[in-house]
Design an enzyme around this catalytic site. Structure first.
Site, short mmCIF file in Angstrom:
data_model
loop_
_atom_site.label_atom_id
_atom_site.label_comp_id
_atom_site.label_asym_id
_atom_site.label_seq_id
_atom_site.Cartn_x
_atom_site.Cartn_y
_atom_site.Cartn_z
CB SER A 149 -0.90 0.00 1.24
OG SER A 149 -1.50 1.27 1.42
CB THR A 156 -6.80 2.52 -5.16
OG1 THR A 156 -5.94 1.43 -4.84
CG2 THR A 156 -8.13 2.34 -4.46
CG HIS A 160 -11.22 0.41 -0.52
ND1 HIS A 160 -10.52 1.22 -1.37
CD2 HIS A 160 -10.54 0.47 0.65
CE1 HIS A 160 -9.48 1.76 -0.74
NE2 HIS A 160 -9.47 1.30 0.49
CE1 TYR A 189 -6.84 5.05 -2.40
CE2 TYR A 189 -4.90 4.85 -1.00
CZ TYR A 189 -6.20 4.50 -1.30
OH TYR A 189 -6.86 3.61 -0.51
CE LYS A 191 -7.39 -2.89 -3.71
NZ LYS A 191 -8.09 -1.97 -2.83
C1 LIG Z 1 -7.31 -2.09 7.15
C2 LIG Z 1 -7.44 -1.97 5.67
C3 LIG Z 1 -6.65 -1.04 5.00
C4 LIG Z 1 -6.75 -0.92 3.61
N1 LIG Z 1 -5.93 -0.04 2.98
C5 LIG Z 1 -5.97 0.03 1.63
C6 LIG Z 1 -5.06 0.87 0.94
O1 LIG Z 1 -4.21 1.52 1.53
N2 LIG Z 1 -5.17 0.92 -0.42
C7 LIG Z 1 -6.09 0.20 -1.12
O2 LIG Z 1 -6.16 0.29 -2.34
N3 LIG Z 1 -6.94 -0.63 -0.48
C8 LIG Z 1 -6.90 -0.73 0.86
N4 LIG Z 1 -7.74 -1.60 1.50
C9 LIG Z 1 -8.63 -2.47 0.70
C10 LIG Z 1 -7.95 -3.81 0.36
O3 LIG Z 1 -6.95 -3.63 -0.61
C11 LIG Z 1 -8.93 -4.84 -0.20
O4 LIG Z 1 -9.63 -4.29 -1.29
C12 LIG Z 1 -9.92 -5.39 0.80
O5 LIG Z 1 -9.37 -5.46 2.09
C13 LIG Z 1 -10.37 -6.78 0.36
O6 LIG Z 1 -11.31 -7.30 1.20
P1 LIG Z 1 -10.97 -8.35 2.39
O7 LIG Z 1 -10.36 -7.56 3.48
O8 LIG Z 1 -12.34 -8.86 2.73
O9 LIG Z 1 -10.06 -9.42 1.84
C14 LIG Z 1 -7.67 -1.72 2.89
C15 LIG Z 1 -8.44 -2.67 3.57
C16 LIG Z 1 -8.34 -2.80 4.94
C17 LIG Z 1 -9.17 -3.84 5.64
O1 LIG Z 2 -8.29 2.20 5.20
C1 LIG Z 2 -8.35 2.11 3.98
O2 LIG Z 2 -9.17 1.38 3.43
C2 LIG Z 2 -7.48 2.88 3.15
O3 LIG Z 2 -7.57 2.68 1.98
C3 LIG Z 2 -6.50 3.87 3.63
C4 LIG Z 2 -5.93 4.72 2.71
C5 LIG Z 2 -5.03 5.68 3.09
C6 LIG Z 2 -4.70 5.83 4.42
C7 LIG Z 2 -5.26 5.00 5.34
C8 LIG Z 2 -6.15 4.01 4.95
#
Ligand SMILES: Cc1cc2nc3c(=O)[nH]c(=O)nc-3n(C[C@H](O)[C@H](O)[C@H](O)COP(=O)(O)O)c2cc1C
Ligand SMILES: O=C(O)C(=O)c1ccccc1
Length: 349
Positions: free
Chosen positions: A105, A156, A246, A130, A222
């Site tokens: 990420s 994303t 997401h 992003y 994404k």
């Molecule tokens: C705690 C957390 C942080 C996430 N941070 C990001 C992120 O920084 N960038 C992003 O594109 N998706 C982020 N996501 C989404 C994940 O990439 C993903 O799409 C999602 O967690 C998939 O679902 P699952 O948790 O049920 O496997 C985040 C998800 C979670 C749970």
């Molecule tokens: O929490 C998230 O899902 C996420 O995408 C995110 C993105 C940037 C900073 C912190 C969390």
């Protein structure tokens, strides 16, 4: 050792501060889509084949020329240090050991360069970005990913604004603990500071054109859910799609991803991945049946990391590997490529 991802989640929940567990487990608004992602997999039923005489299964697949050992990649998640002191470095070692892709990420608590070093030469590392409003900043982030040896760039596009995460608001969780930062956002302006990640509301296909022109790396979008957007993406030079809502953290009541993936895989020729709610090997087989090349897991990785650090992530990935292998055997498939559409039926009740 836990026997399932569900048990890893219970362990993680016991170990983590409440606000961290809530940040990871939670989603937008009423969390309808968080639940829908998992429930939609359960609603689909498998129609196995028998007596096809297969001694063993091949789980391997190829993505942008890299062979990985199973059709599961690590979806990008923010702030791994909240789960374990080694953070993304532990995750990278586990992904390398498992022989699969880690999508780091942009909101990592270690820099992409340090993550690449921890994973070593064998890790197929991708970087999630992003797009920022200042093109120069986006370009610097892309160069850092290239310099770190990343094999693809994941952009994303489901976050023009941040989702409304009620648990975080209730817990007052809006910033990382003092001293921890998004290390990829350091030194971007020349003053040695750490920039905040922006959600950019006026992103358009022009930005995607710019990004594709900026790099030789394959660009993966994404957060695409509509088949028409998938077709447009490919027209703009996008080389892969990660069908995602997401994890239910952005638009609540968005369609469950497993319900969106077949219509997208049917209209594009690029690799299609899907994430959201994958918790069992049978979920992976269903995604493959609908035309996905691989799935991504987000929270399961965090549960492993929070429960037992690097070894916990390894255990989560190895549980999934064993479950996929068993599900392939029980459905009569010798490989990930053999999983056919007619293995899945909608439940009638
Ligand atoms: C705690 C957390 C942080 C996430 N941070 C990001 C992120 O920084 N960038 C992003 O594109 N998706 C982020 N996501 C989404 C994940 O990439 C993903 O799409 C999602 O967690 C998939 O679902 P699952 O948790 O049920 O496997 C985040 C998800 C979670 C749970
Ligand atoms: O929490 C998230 O899902 C996420 O995408 C995110 C993105 C940037 C900073 C912190 C969390």
């Amino acid at each position: 050792m836990p026997f399932s991802i569900r048990e890893f989640e219970a362990l993680a929940r016991d170990r983590l501060p409440r606000y961290v567990y809530d940040f990871m487990a939670g989603g937008a608004d009423d969390e309808v889509t968080v639940r829908a992602n998992e429930n939609a997999f359960a609603r689909l039923r498998l129609l196995p084949r028998v007596l096809r005489g297969r001694p063993k299964r091949d789980l391997g697949i190829t993505l942008f020329g890299d062979e990985i050992t199973m059709p599961v990649v690590l979806s990008p998640t923010a702030f791994h240090r909240l789960a374990d002191p080694e953070g993304e470095l532990a995750t990278a070692r586990a992904a390398a050991r498992a022989g699969t892709v880690m999508i780091a990420s942009m909101a990592s608590t270690a820099s992409i360069g340090d993550i690449a070093k921890a994973g070593g030469a064998d890790l197929a590392l991708w970087f999630q970005a992003y797009i920022q409003s200042d093109t120069g900043i986006t370009r610097t982030l892309v160069r850092r990913a290239e310099d770190a040896g990343c094999r693809a760039l994941v952009v994303t596009v489901d976050s023009p604004v941040f989702g409304w995460r009620e648990r975080d608001h209730r817990n007052g969780f809006h910033h990382l603990p003092v001293g921890w930062h998004c290390e990829n956002m350091r030194d971007l302006t020349g003053d040695g500071g750490v920039l905040d990640i922006e959600m950019v509301a006026d992103l358009s296909w022009d930005h995607i054109d710019q990004l594709v022109a900026m790099t030789d790396l394959p660009v993966v979008l994404k957060g695409v859910l509509h088949p028409d957007d998938a077709v447009t993406a490919v027209d703009h030079g996008v080389r892969g799609l990660l069908v995602s809502n997401h994890g239910g953290r952005q638009l609540d009541t968005a369609i469950a991803t497993i319900d969106a993936v077949a219509d997208i895989a049917a209209v594009v020729d690029v690799p299609v991945l899907v994430d959201g709610g994958v918790r069992r090997g049978t979920d992976v087989v269903k995604a493959l049946a609908f035309g996905a090349r691989a799935v991504g897991v987000g929270r399961p990785v965090l549960w492993g990391l929070a429960a037992r650090g690097e070894d916990g992530v390894t255990e989560v990935l190895e549980l999934l590997r064993a479950e996929i292998d068993r599900a392939l055997a029980l459905t009569g498939c010798a490989s990930a490529h053999e999983v056919a559409r007619d293995l899945v039926r909608e439940d009638r009740c």
